[in-house]
Design an enzyme around this catalytic site. Structure first.
Site, PDB file in Angstrom:
ATOM      1  N   LYS A 113       0.825  -1.212   0.000  1.00 41.95           N
ATOM      2  CA  LYS A 113       0.000   0.000   0.000  1.00 41.95           C
ATOM      3  C   LYS A 113       0.866   1.272   0.000  1.00 41.95           C
ATOM      4  O   LYS A 113       0.427   2.325  -0.441  1.00 41.95           O
ATOM      5  CB  LYS A 113      -0.931   0.031   1.210  1.00 41.95           C
TER       6      LYS A 113
HETATM    7  C1  LIG Z   1      -4.250  -4.763   0.084  1.00 42.87           C
HETATM    8  C2  LIG Z   1      -3.487  -6.024  -0.007  1.00 42.87           C
HETATM    9  C3  LIG Z   1      -3.746  -6.967  -0.995  1.00 42.87           C
HETATM   10  C4  LIG Z   1      -4.863  -6.794  -2.005  1.00 42.87           C
HETATM   11  O1  LIG Z   1      -4.646  -5.751  -2.901  1.00 42.87           O
HETATM   12  P1  LIG Z   1      -5.862  -5.141  -3.758  1.00 42.87           P
HETATM   13  O2  LIG Z   1      -5.289  -4.008  -4.482  1.00 42.87           O
HETATM   14  O3  LIG Z   1      -6.884  -4.721  -2.751  1.00 42.87           O
HETATM   15  O4  LIG Z   1      -6.367  -6.226  -4.627  1.00 42.87           O
HETATM   16  C5  LIG Z   1      -2.956  -8.100  -1.043  1.00 42.87           C
HETATM   17  N1  LIG Z   1      -1.976  -8.317  -0.141  1.00 42.87           N
HETATM   18  C6  LIG Z   1      -1.706  -7.428   0.841  1.00 42.87           C
HETATM   19  C7  LIG Z   1      -0.631  -7.747   1.818  1.00 42.87           C
HETATM   20  C8  LIG Z   1      -2.437  -6.245   0.945  1.00 42.87           C
HETATM   21  O5  LIG Z   1      -2.171  -5.379   1.912  1.00 42.87           O
END
Ligand SMILES: *Cc1c(COP(=O)(O)O)cnc(C)c1O
Length: 496
Positions: A113
């Site tokens: 993120k």
């Molecule tokens: C948010 C997240 C995901 C999923 O990503 P999206 O963009 O919501 O599909 C997968 N793995 C981790 C560790 C995340 O924090």
């Protein structure tokens, strides 16, 4: 003449707006998501070869921003990716056996993120500036664990902003929770809710178009925006690392320029995978996007049947950031694949809201099959994948990325596809240490003990943001009922 760079709603019931308004608004006024209403910029791979990450980021983003913002975009990308928040490479690509692992977790909170949430606050402040916005912005974020912390770090003490993060009080890992509730900063607040991620996200989406909130926000000179991947400002920065990882492999001569590759994406709210789809539409030679899920395998079913059916049990798993049944960004994909037909998307979303299910037209589904493959891993398969990868290659996966490894192996067995594959690693294994330690040792340990033992076992470096986490002061203990999120937001606005 090129078309103006305007943004519209996937549900077609909002007037077109410009880039800055789209960033500040976060979500469309008709409940849809904002999407670019212009031909996507086309990039020449050759010209991108020698750019550093922040230069690549600004080159890509400028295609979505009017000329008057280009200088500000360059500065923003430099601040996010060209300073000390990431290592110099920004996204290291490691080779593990016959797959490439792109580490998207080298930022300030050890989760992918960070790739977007280090830039979003800059996009927000530059938009406030260009729009000469005098009101303060209150950012709302629903989180399954990682968005919350990354958004808090990004918006901490950013002038003109405050941020409220809502997390499922029993639905995030112990490490994720500790990262959030110990957050520093004057303008931040972290609130547990007694529901799951979908409850939090639904309430936050409703808050944006709630009439009573609108009245209060007007009276108190404040407006709401979103740090979730429903905000287009989260999505655009994620296009960059698809190009970056591809070009890294070209530079290392692992592939040749214009060779096709596959990407595998551990998916939840589908923002990550959708950014990849946009990268392909901008000229990146991708053959397939392989989406992996955990036991909450609604996306796997959608990509294999064309039917999105949310009438199913919700599971809490060892890959909690993917414990999601409403994948918001799928709405954008369906909009792209239905030739920007907002009325059709509106019908699908109405059915989803009313019956919990919708099925896309055959023409849309045909394209889905062309671009995407999908699969999922059970909790046991996640643990086995971690162990298998570590024993075969010495590379340590986290639980989310492990779903991807499991699905790649299955996909390769079942298809004729043997193209190079880039697995997007979405978190450090130390963020989910109990499960990762159990995978390697068959033993259980609680979170901080597990971090230590994992380190003793593997000698893999612990990311700086996770060191001494248990020593930090807890600042936020409040847990509220999910039905009261809207009232909670209103009350906070009046306190401003
Ligand atoms: C948010 C997240 C995901 C999923 O990503 P999206 O963009 O919501 O599909 C997968 N793995 C981790 C560790 C995340 O924090």
């Amino acid at each position: 003449m090129s078309k103006a760079l305007t943004y519209v709603s996937t549900r077609n019931k909002q007037e077109p707006i410009d880039f800055y308004t789209a960033i500040l608004q976060g979500i469309a006024s008709d409940g849809g998501l904002l999407v670019p209403d212009f031909d996507l910029p086309q990039l020449s791979l050759k010209e991108l070869m020698d750019l550093e990450y922040h230069q690549l980021a600004s080159t890509i983003l400028k295609g979505f921003v009017p000329k008057d913002g280009h200088l500000l975009i360059e500065e923003a990308c430099k601040s996010a990716y060209g300073g000390s928040l990431f290592p110099k490479e920004v996204v290291p690509v490691k080779k593990a056996g016959d797959i490439f692992v792109a580490e998207l977790f080298q930022g300030p909170t050890a989760a992918f993120k960070d790739m977007a949430l280090t830039l979003l606050p800059h996009l927000m402040t530059l938009s406030l500036k260009v729009k000469k916005e005098a009101r303060d912005v209150m950012i709302l974020a629903a989180t399954s664990g990682d968005t919350g912390k990354a958004a808090l770090e990004g918006f901490k003490d950013v002038e003109g902003t405050s941020i409220k993060v809502f997390y499922p009080s029993d639905g995030v890992s112990a490490i994720q929770k500790q990262q959030m509730i110990t957050q520093e900063g004057k303008n931040v607040e972290v609130i547990g809710i007694d529901g799951n991620f979908d409850d939090a996200q639904t309430a936050v989406k409703q808050a944006f178009n709630d009439a009573s909130i609108k009245a209060v926000s007007k009276a108190h000179q404040i407006f709401l925006s979103s740090a979730n991947s429903i905000n287009i400002g989260r999505l655009l920065p994620q296009i960059v690392y698809y190009f970056y990882t591809y070009l890294s492999l070209v530079k290392r001569k692992e592939i040749q320029l214009y060779d096709e590759v596959d990407f595998c994406i551990p998916s939840g709210n589908f923002g990550n995978a959708l950014a990849g789809f946009i990268a392909k539409k901008m000229g990146l030679p991708v053959h397939k996007f392989i989406c992996s899920s955990n036991k909450n395998n609604i996306l796997t079913d959608f990509f294999t049947t064309g039917r999105y059916d949310a009438n199913r049990e919700f599971y809490k798993t060892n890959a909690p950031a993917m414990d999601i049944l409403i994948s918001s960004n799928l709405e954008r994909l369906v909009w792209f694949l239905s030739d920007h037909n907002g009325d059709q998307v509106n019908q699908y979303m109405t059915r989803l809201k009313e019956d919990g299910i919708y099925e896309v037209d055959p023409a849309v589904f045909d394209q889905i099959k062309q671009y995407f493959a999908a699969g999922y891993a059970s909790e046991t398969e996640v643990l086995l994948a971690i162990k298998d990868m570590y024993e075969q290659t010495g590379y340590l996966l986290d639980t989310h990325t492990a779903t991807g490894y499991h699905v790649i192996k299955k996909y390769r067995e079942e298809s004729q596809d043997s193209l190079p594959v880039i697995l997007l690693a979405t978190a450090s294994p130390y963020k989910f240490p109990e499960a990762v330690y159990e995978a390697l040792s068959q033993n259980k340990a609680d979170e901080y003990e597990a971090i230590k033992k994992l380190h003793d076992l593997t000698h893999i470096e612990i990311p700086a943001p996770l060191i001494d986490l248990d020593q930090r002061e807890i600042r936020f203990k409040e847990v509220i009922k999910k039905e009261t999120i809207i009232d909670f937001v209103k009350e906070k606005m009046t306190q401003k």
